[in-house]
Design an enzyme around this catalytic site. Structure first.
Site, PDB file in Angstrom:
ATOM      1  CE  LYS A  17      46.001  23.819  40.832  1.00 16.20           C
ATOM      2  NZ  LYS A  17      46.468  22.496  40.451  1.00 16.20           N
ATOM      3  CB  CYS A  18      46.026  27.277  33.442  1.00 19.58           C
ATOM      4  SG  CYS A  18      47.306  26.671  32.339  1.00 19.58           S
ATOM      5  N   PRO A  19      45.872  30.443  34.409  1.00 21.81           N
ATOM      6  CG  PRO A  19      45.356  32.652  33.745  1.00 21.81           C
ATOM      7  CD  PRO A  19      45.016  31.583  34.780  1.00 21.81           C
TER       8      PRO A  19
END
Length: 81
Positions: A17-19
């Protein structure tokens, strides 16, 4: 058909998942020569927008985002400095 440069480095951030994809890119972009392309493989929808935004912020070039057969994208970034 656009000319897709062969990446000098591929960062596999699939499932992250970002970041995290951005952090991986920031840590590794200096490992490639100037003007070389780094491909970030990501399937988090946020990365599709966040990686090009990071490029603008950091003055690197977003070359393009290409759909992967299994889902997600290969987001190509050209190192500018």
């Amino acid at each position: 058909m656009t000319d897709v440069a062969q990446p000098a480095l591929t960062i596999d951030a699939l499932g992250k998942k970002c970041p995290i994809p951005i952090i991986m890119l920031a840590e590794q972009i200096n490992a490639v020569p100037l003007n070389a392309v780094v491909a970030v493989l990501a399937d988090d929808p946020a990365a599709y927008n966040d990686v090009p935004a990071w490029c603008r912020l950091k003055s690197h070039r977003h070359v393009g985002s290409y759909e992967l057969p299994g889902g997600g994208w290969a987001i190509h970034v050209r190192r500018n400095y």
